[in-house]
Design a protein around this motif. Structure first.
Motif, mmCIF file in Angstrom:
data_model
loop_
_atom_site.group_PDB
_atom_site.id
_atom_site.type_symbol
_atom_site.label_atom_id
_atom_site.label_comp_id
_atom_site.label_asym_id
_atom_site.label_seq_id
_atom_site.Cartn_x
_atom_site.Cartn_y
_atom_site.Cartn_z
ATOM 1 N N ASP A 1 0.861 -1.184 0.000
ATOM 2 C CA ASP A 1 0.000 0.000 0.000
ATOM 3 C C ASP A 1 0.898 1.235 0.000
ATOM 4 O OD1 ASP A 1 -1.807 2.047 0.434
ATOM 5 O OD2 ASP A 1 -2.832 1.081 2.116
ATOM 6 N N LEU A 2 0.814 2.056 -1.060
ATOM 7 C CA LEU A 2 1.636 3.261 -1.132
ATOM 8 C C LEU A 2 1.333 4.196 0.031
ATOM 9 C CD1 LEU A 2 1.526 4.064 -4.973
ATOM 10 C CD2 LEU A 2 3.146 2.633 -3.715
ATOM 11 N N ASN A 3 0.099 4.188 0.516
ATOM 12 C CA ASN A 3 -0.285 5.058 1.624
ATOM 13 C C ASN A 3 0.429 4.648 2.918
ATOM 14 O OD1 ASN A 3 -1.788 7.394 2.179
ATOM 15 N ND2 ASN A 3 -3.492 6.235 3.018
ATOM 16 N N TRP A 4 0.719 3.374 3.069
ATOM 17 C CA TRP A 4 1.485 2.878 4.217
ATOM 18 C C TRP A 4 2.885 3.491 4.219
ATOM 19 C CZ3 TRP A 4 1.876 0.246 8.691
ATOM 20 C CH2 TRP A 4 3.081 -0.368 9.010
ATOM 21 N N ARG A 5 3.463 3.644 3.037
ATOM 22 C CA ARG A 5 4.818 4.215 2.924
ATOM 23 C C ARG A 5 4.847 5.655 3.427
ATOM 24 N NH1 ARG A 5 8.107 0.131 2.814
ATOM 25 N NH2 ARG A 5 7.355 -1.485 1.417
ATOM 26 N N ARG A 6 3.732 6.364 3.304
ATOM 27 C CA ARG A 6 3.695 7.762 3.742
ATOM 28 C C ARG A 6 3.777 7.895 5.258
ATOM 29 N NH1 ARG A 6 -0.610 7.669 -0.367
ATOM 30 N NH2 ARG A 6 0.293 8.505 -2.303
ATOM 31 N N LEU A 7 3.606 6.801 5.968
ATOM 32 C CA LEU A 7 3.644 6.832 7.423
ATOM 33 C C LEU A 7 5.053 6.694 7.991
ATOM 34 C CD1 LEU A 7 0.546 4.557 8.200
ATOM 35 C CD2 LEU A 7 0.668 7.059 8.333
ATOM 36 N N ALA A 8 6.035 6.400 7.161
ATOM 37 C CA ALA A 8 7.391 6.128 7.654
ATOM 38 C C ALA A 8 7.936 7.232 8.563
ATOM 39 C CB ALA A 8 8.332 5.863 6.482
ATOM 40 N N PRO A 9 7.815 8.535 8.213
ATOM 41 C CA PRO A 9 8.349 9.570 9.109
ATOM 42 C C PRO A 9 7.688 9.572 10.489
ATOM 43 C CG PRO A 9 7.886 10.483 6.927
ATOM 44 C CD PRO A 9 7.260 9.125 6.980
ATOM 45 N N TRP A 10 6.392 9.291 10.534
ATOM 46 C CA TRP A 10 5.672 9.238 11.810
ATOM 47 C C TRP A 10 6.142 8.051 12.645
ATOM 48 C CZ3 TRP A 10 2.285 13.068 13.221
ATOM 49 C CH2 TRP A 10 1.884 13.948 12.194
ATOM 50 N N GLN A 11 6.374 6.931 12.001
ATOM 51 C CA GLN A 11 6.848 5.750 12.715
ATOM 52 C C GLN A 11 8.257 5.987 13.266
ATOM 53 O OE1 GLN A 11 6.400 3.147 9.375
ATOM 54 N NE2 GLN A 11 4.367 2.439 9.993
ATOM 55 N N SER B 1 4.518 19.861 28.804
ATOM 56 C CA SER B 1 5.388 18.896 29.467
ATOM 57 C C SER B 1 5.740 17.721 28.563
ATOM 58 C CB SER B 1 4.697 18.366 30.737
ATOM 59 O OG SER B 1 3.486 17.707 30.402
ATOM 60 N N CYS B 2 5.345 17.799 27.310
ATOM 61 C CA CYS B 2 5.571 16.708 26.362
ATOM 62 C C CYS B 2 6.818 16.959 25.521
ATOM 63 C CB CYS B 2 4.369 16.549 25.425
ATOM 64 S SG CYS B 2 2.837 16.111 26.263
ATOM 65 N N ARG B 3 7.337 15.897 24.997
ATOM 66 C CA ARG B 3 8.403 15.993 24.002
ATOM 67 C C ARG B 3 7.733 16.219 22.651
ATOM 68 N NH1 ARG B 3 13.814 12.606 24.255
ATOM 69 N NH2 ARG B 3 13.358 13.174 26.418
ATOM 70 N N VAL B 4 8.084 17.314 21.965
ATOM 71 C CA VAL B 4 7.407 17.700 20.719
ATOM 72 C C VAL B 4 8.390 17.624 19.558
ATOM 73 C CG1 VAL B 4 6.134 19.519 19.513
ATOM 74 C CG2 VAL B 4 5.854 19.233 21.980
ATOM 75 N N ASN B 5 7.953 17.011 18.484
ATOM 76 C CA ASN B 5 8.745 16.933 17.250
ATOM 77 C C ASN B 5 7.857 17.225 16.060
ATOM 78 O OD1 ASN B 5 11.552 16.423 17.380
ATOM 79 N ND2 ASN B 5 11.145 14.379 18.201
ATOM 80 N N GLN B 6 8.424 17.837 15.043
ATOM 81 C CA GLN B 6 7.667 18.132 13.828
ATOM 82 C C GLN B 6 8.074 17.172 12.718
ATOM 83 O OE1 GLN B 6 7.240 22.228 12.955
ATOM 84 N NE2 GLN B 6 6.168 21.917 11.035
ATOM 85 N N VAL B 7 7.084 16.578 12.082
ATOM 86 C CA VAL B 7 7.301 15.615 11.006
ATOM 87 C C VAL B 7 7.440 16.362 9.686
ATOM 88 C CG1 VAL B 7 6.349 13.604 9.806
ATOM 89 C CG2 VAL B 7 5.963 13.891 12.254
ATOM 90 N N SER B 8 8.378 15.935 8.862
ATOM 91 C CA SER B 8 8.557 16.579 7.560
ATOM 92 C C SER B 8 7.288 16.435 6.738
ATOM 93 C CB SER B 8 9.727 15.947 6.801
ATOM 94 O OG SER B 8 9.508 14.563 6.619
ATOM 95 N N ALA B 9 7.026 17.427 5.894
ATOM 96 C CA ALA B 9 5.771 17.479 5.131
ATOM 97 C C ALA B 9 5.583 16.224 4.303
ATOM 98 C CB ALA B 9 5.757 18.708 4.230
ATOM 99 N N LEU B 10 4.393 15.608 4.426
ATOM 100 C CA LEU B 10 4.104 14.414 3.653
ATOM 101 C C LEU B 10 3.936 14.720 2.175
ATOM 102 C CD1 LEU B 10 1.660 12.515 6.023
ATOM 103 C CD2 LEU B 10 4.038 12.031 5.562
#
Length: 452
Positions: A263-273, A402-411
């Motif tokens: 599923d190509l859409n699954w590949r778009r999740l890699a940065p989040w994972q 109080s959370c650790r915050v990170n920004q994901v590169s644009a999908l």
């Protein structure tokens, strides 16, 4: 794999041929062919076969306008014909149940108008809007045989065939051009099924066979089953699914049968994972991952596939078992999922569809993720977001400071063309995807059972 288009030399412009003469017509193209005065030769590609199933978009347009609720498969069954009649009556055409050019034009006009007004029934797009250009770019960098099946909704008039051949001009030296062959078959889904044996015979023997199914997976469609049996990899893109939950259940069934699905859409999740895993890499945080029992996932309204698959991945990694799936709806189309952790603790998840003013190219892109715990001593609070609005929404719920915050590169950087090119370098089953889809399938089945 680069998918930028190279300059091409045309050996054969699209030419109508009979089905009986397909292979003979292709062979004629290569016989004693020379290019230019220097005697450069052209040889057939011997890399792989790529079969593209690309419906004409009629069903998707009807679905987007609220006339059709069935699968997007190019099959003109009773539901499709009823939807066409309903659209014809609504727009003042004679209700024949047959798709005609005038109706196609009117459907497109209505969609364009509703999208401008922001009132379209859904934001999914027709599979054919990706166009053959993606396949062309793939062929330019990796010459191959591309077979395009174009099922049309309308009267069954048999199958029309075309062949063509083009050679990308490589920057490397040499006098031999490695060229790609194109075969296009157009007809109703029923007509294409009748020549299923011809289609599978066109897939080059002894080489990898990729099937790019740009429609709803159709296990009951004989041609789909035939092609799946031949494929080294069946490629789909769940971002185009018109009925994401039921279509993901279908994919999950195929994964359970150990089919080679990608599923190509699954590949778009890699940065989040990757970022979620990275957040718990520090030794002092590793054990706290097991304290996570509150999850919120926000995604662009329109298609929950990414959010559902990401949740399946997260649950599979943390050994969560789904026990309840509830679709509450509302302005944010809320879905609530409950799991039981390995220590029998309840885990609560909320999926929210966020209306956005600026739709991206991919329906349902994830916007933000928050992992938290009911244990105030746990150091596990993590926020990931793809844009400022996503971070702001998580912060507005409180506690994010109080959370650790990170920004994901644009999908948006992960174009379908690039993902397809990458997928063509691999085939067979992917264990991580299979394990994740097993959980996604299980929780969606809970929802399906609850709605009965």
């Amino acid at each position: 794999m680069s998918t930028s288009s190279a300059p091409v030399v045309s050996l054969q412009a699209p030419k109508d041929v009979s089905l009986d003469d397909l292979e003979a017509s292709l062979s004629e193209i290569w016989q004693s062919y020379e290019i230019g005065d220097e005697g450069s030769s052209a040889t057939r590609a011997t890399t792989f076969s790529l079969l593209v199933y690309e419906p004409d978009g009629t069903q998707q347009s009807l679905a987007d306008l609220g006339f059709y609720t069935g699968p997007i498969d190019g099959i003109s069954g009773p539901r499709t014909q009823a939807a066409i009649k309903a659209a014809q009556q609504a727009y003042g055409f004679e209700p024949t149940g047959k798709a005609e050019p005038a109706l196609h034009d009117r459907l497109r006009q209505e969609l364009e108008q509703q999208l401008v007004q922001g009132s379209a029934t859904t934001v999914s797009k027709s599979p054919d809007l990706d166009g053959a250009g993606l396949a062309d770019a793939i062929a330019a960098s990796n010459p191959c045989r591309i077979i395009t099946l174009c099922p049309v909704v309308g009267p069954d008039e048999g199958v029309q065939a075309q062949v063509s051949a083009y050679c990308p001009i490589q920057k490397r030296g040499g006098s031999t051009l490695v060229c790609c062959e194109y075969i296009t078959l157009r007809g109703t889904a029923e007509a294409l099924e009748r020549i299923g044996g011809v289609i599978t015979a066109l897939l080059l023997p002894g080489l990898p066979k990729f099937i790019w199914w740009k429609a709803t997976p159709s296990p009951d469609y004989p041609l789909f089953k035939r092609l799946l049996a031949e494929a080294n990899s069946l490629i789909v893109d769940s971002s185009t699914f018109a009925q994401p939950e039921s279509d993901l259940i279908c994919l999950g069934n195929l994964v359970g049968e150990e089919r080679p699905i990608a599923d190509l859409n699954w590949r778009r999740l890699a940065p989040w994972q990757e970022l979620a895993a990275e957040a718990f890499d520090p030794p002092e945080r590793r054990s706290h991952i097991w304290d996570v029992d509150q999850v919120v996932i926000d995604y662009e309204k329109g298609n929950p596939s990414q959010a559902l698959m990401y949740l399946g991945w997260l649950a599979s990694r943390l050994q969560w078992v789904p026990v309840q799936y509830q679709h509450e709806g509302g302005d944010y189309d809320i879905r609530k999922v409950q799991f039981v952790g390995k220590d029998q603790r309840p885990i609560n998840v909320e999926l929210a569809a966020i209306p956005t003013a600026d739709w991206g190219e991919i329906a349902g892109d994830m916007i933000s993720l928050k992992l938290d715990s009911s244990n105030p001593k746990a150091d596990c609070c993590t926020v990931l977001c793809s844009e400022t609005t996503g971070c702001m929404r998580m912060e507005s719920k409180g506690g994010a400071q109080s959370c650790r915050v990170n920004q994901v590169s644009a999908l948006s950087e992960q174009k379908t063309e690039q993902l397809l090119g990458q997928q063509l370098q691999r085939w067979g089953r992917e264990l991580l995807y299979s394990e994740s889809m097993t959980v996604t399938h299980a929780m969606l089945q809970l929802g399906a059972q609850a709605s009965v």
